[in-house]
Design an enzyme around this catalytic site. Structure first.
Site, PDB file in Angstrom:
ATOM      1  CG  ASP A 220      -8.159  28.790  17.121  1.00 17.17           C
ATOM      2  OD1 ASP A 220      -7.774  29.169  18.239  1.00 17.17           O
ATOM      3  OD2 ASP A 220      -9.078  29.350  16.492  1.00 17.17           O
ATOM      4  CD  GLU A 272      -8.891  27.115  21.997  1.00 25.35           C
ATOM      5  OE1 GLU A 272      -9.059  28.074  22.753  1.00 25.35           O
ATOM      6  OE2 GLU A 272      -9.152  27.166  20.778  1.00 25.35           O
TER       7      GLU A 272
HETATM    8  C1  NOJ Z   1      -9.075  30.580  20.340  1.00 31.88           C
HETATM    9  C2  NOJ Z   1      -7.838  31.415  20.360  1.00 31.88           C
HETATM   10  O1  NOJ Z   1      -7.004  31.001  21.408  1.00 31.88           O
HETATM   11  C3  NOJ Z   1      -8.278  32.846  20.492  1.00 31.88           C
HETATM   12  O2  NOJ Z   1      -7.212  33.713  20.736  1.00 31.88           O
HETATM   13  C4  NOJ Z   1      -9.014  33.220  19.231  1.00 31.88           C
HETATM   14  O3  NOJ Z   1      -9.512  34.544  19.351  1.00 31.88           O
HETATM   15  C5  NOJ Z   1     -10.182  32.285  18.975  1.00 31.88           C
HETATM   16  N1  NOJ Z   1      -9.833  30.900  19.164  1.00 31.88           N
HETATM   17  C6  NOJ Z   1     -10.691  32.446  17.569  1.00 31.88           C
HETATM   18  O4  NOJ Z   1      -9.766  31.953  16.658  1.00 31.88           O
END
Ligand code: NOJ
Length: 569
Positions: A220, A272
């Site tokens: 993440d 990500e």
């Molecule tokens: C990215 C995640 O995909 C999302 O769903 C989340 O709210 C944020 N990061 C915070 O962790």
């Protein structure tokens, strides 16, 4: 034109335990399948549903966070990284999912949230109790406020979810005190990754799950973990270069990769990573860092041949044969809705996910579903990994008509309802046209955690199983045929195409997309043999139906020599 690979990316075929160029099914657990009848998806439900994922032809599942969490951001706020949330089951249920998945040939990826935890995490609670200057506070980013009485936040950073990125705490003596940084919701305090305790703890957490048999992690906000020294103000212009993408993040992923590589066969990491310029992405993909990073270039494009081609070229330029493509995920409006909306072709190319992929407005759903299937046909023909968000295979639309009181996304609350947020792509899956919560839950259970509108029954999986022309049948056909046709060829070769068409050869196949609303003849110059798949019925062998993708065998590579076509219908 053939796109050549940067040699530094030659590692891309080795994805640890995953086959190269895998198709990965993203499971948003609380909306996948509910086995215990509380209206919330769970691990036992996932175990029951794994057959459906394997039948699609996928190689792996990526599970959104299922750790202990107060669920303020539905699991992206973790209170204990070594426990399963009771609403999802137990560690035993998790092991049962792993066993069953592995038995079906599916690898299991978890989601690692290392930028922040939950305010309920024992470390954060201890930090609140211990007060300013303590070792406990040093694991997070606590600072004194500005202003005469410390009443102003320490800097001007904004939370991704809206509002300031700082919240002030009451000190143990009850007085207003320091502020802590949260890049997202105030319930998600950021760790201080410059503190070695944090690095050591996460290596231990990774080891905990790897030792149980987990095959890898999606990371993440991988670009967010380290902040600029001194936490300077953001200059207010666009990308916050002091909050994101600091050079020190790479040390973290090098240490994680070394740990993963120490297991037989290795473990896999996909990040990500959101950056203003894709050029910096290559740093995350160095051979001793992440195996892959998501490429959201396709996801943010409108339905347009030129835009899609440019996004593909950019993705391959940056990541060689290894982009991790996605058209949807749990953070954006569903593809079928996006493609059914008015396409903003005159606007400058989109640069961020929110403006491009969370637009509201009416959508022509029949058109949107056609285009979503065609886009999947394009994505699944590309070199790289294909990440498919649950429900895409059913052609599910975004649910805009949720009652306000049902909404749960912190984005909705932090924007005072100005932004709908992400609940609409998280509505529980319709497994059956009849039955409790459209087959999501067993009979006699509680209502689904987000209400399913009645019209969702039209997309039910059981019904689609019976219809050979359903989106489900098309996705299954595409996923099963992509390897035999395109293999793992690392590059593609564009074919000259009339306006509105996009076509390339790759491996033993040709992929052709008709972006227009009219049938288009297959140009006689294209080296096509037998049509293997079409995302729409194609009665004439040499015609591409409107808004559709066709896959052909490359001329000369058809062992049967037949000139007929194989419908997926
Ligand atoms: C990215 C995640 O995909 C999302 O769903 C989340 O709210 C944020 N990061 C915070 O962790």
């Amino acid at each position: 034109m053939t796109l050549a690979l940067p040699t530094s990316l030659a590692q891309s075929d080795k994805l640890g335990p995953l086959p190269s160029q895998p198709a990965v099914y993203q499971v948003y657990l609380r909306s996948f399948r509910d086995a215990d009848g509380d209206g919330v998806g769970d691990l036992a439900g996932l175990r029951d549903g794994l057959d459906a994922i394997a039948a699609l032809g996928c190689d792996a599942v990526w599970l959104n966070p299922c750790y202990l969490s107060p669920q303020r951001d539905h699991g992206y706020d973790i209170a204990d990284y070594r426990q399963i949330d009771p609403s999802y089951g137990t560690l035993g249920d998790f092991d049962a999912v792993l066993d069953r998945a592995h038995g079906l040939g599916l690898r299991v990826l978890m989601d690692m949230v290392a930028n922040h935890c939950s305010a309920d995490h024992a470390w954060f609670q201890a930090a609140l109790d211990a007060g300013p200057g303590s070792e406990e506070r040093a694991r997070f980013i606590f600072r004194d406020g500005r202003g005469e009485h410390g009443e102003l936040p320490p800097n001007n950073w904004e939370s991704v979810f809206g509002g300031p990125a700082w919240t002030r705490v009451s000190e143990p003596d009850g007085q207003p005190g320091q502020w802590y940084l949260h890049s997202f919701d105030s319930s998600q305090p950021d760790f201080d990754w410059r503190n070695p305790d944090v690095a050591a703890e996460f290596l231990d957490v990774l080891r905990f799950w790897f030792d149980r048999g987990v095959d890898g992690f999606r990371i993440d906000v991988a670009h967010g973990t380290v902040k600029a020294l001194g936490l300077p103000d953001h200059d207010g212009r666009g990308h916050n270069s002091v909050m994101w993408d600091q050079p020190e993040v790479h040390e973290i992923y090098r240490s994680w990769r070394a740990l993963g590589d120490s297991y037989p066969g290795g473990k896999y990491f996909v990040g990500e990573v959101w950056l203003p310029s894709q050029d910096r992405l290559a740093d995350y993909l160095r051979p001793d860092e992440l195996h892959q990073a998501f490429d959201f270039g396709l996801l943010i494009q409108p339905w347009d041949a030129g835009r899609m081609r440019a996004a593909i070229e950019e993705g391959l330029r940056v990541a060689g044969s290894a982009p991790a493509w996605a058209l949807s995920n749990h953070d954006v409006h569903r593809a079928a809705t996006r493609y059914g909306q008015t396409q903003l072709l005159d606007a400058p190319p989109p640069t961020d996910m929110i403006s491009a992929a969370r637009r509201t407005g009416p959508a022509d759903m029949a058109l949107g579903v056609r285009r979503a299937k065609a886009a999947a046909g394009l994505l699944l023909a590309l070199p790289g990994s294909a990440f498919l968000y649950q429900g895409e295979e059913l052609g599910l639309p975004e649910v805009f008509d949720l009652p306000d009181e049902a909404r749960q996304d912190p984005i909705w609350f932090r924007s005072d309802g100005a932004q709908l947020g992400r609940d609409g792509c998280r509505v529980p899956l319709p497994w059956a046209a009849d039955g409790a919560n459209l087959g999501f839950s067993p009979d006699g259970g509680a209502p689904a955690w987000l209400p399913q509108p009645a019209w969702l029954a039209r997309f039910a999986r059981d019904d689609q199983e019976r219809r050979p022309d359903s989106p489900l049948a098309v996705y299954r056909d595409l996923i099963h045929r992509r390897r035999p046709l395109f293999g793992t060829a690392p590059s593609l070769h564009w074919l000259d195409s009339p306006d509105g068409l996009l076509a390339f050869t790759r491996g033993m196949g040709v992929c052709a997309v008709n972006f227009t609303d009219r049938p288009q003849p297959v140009p006689s110059s294209w080296p096509v043999g037998v049509r293997v798949v079409t995302t729409e019925p194609a009665p004439e062998p040499t015609v591409l139906p409107p808004n559709s993708t066709s896959w052909f065998q490359l001329a000369g590579s058809d062992p049967t020599g037949r000139d007929d076509q194989r419908h997926n219908l």
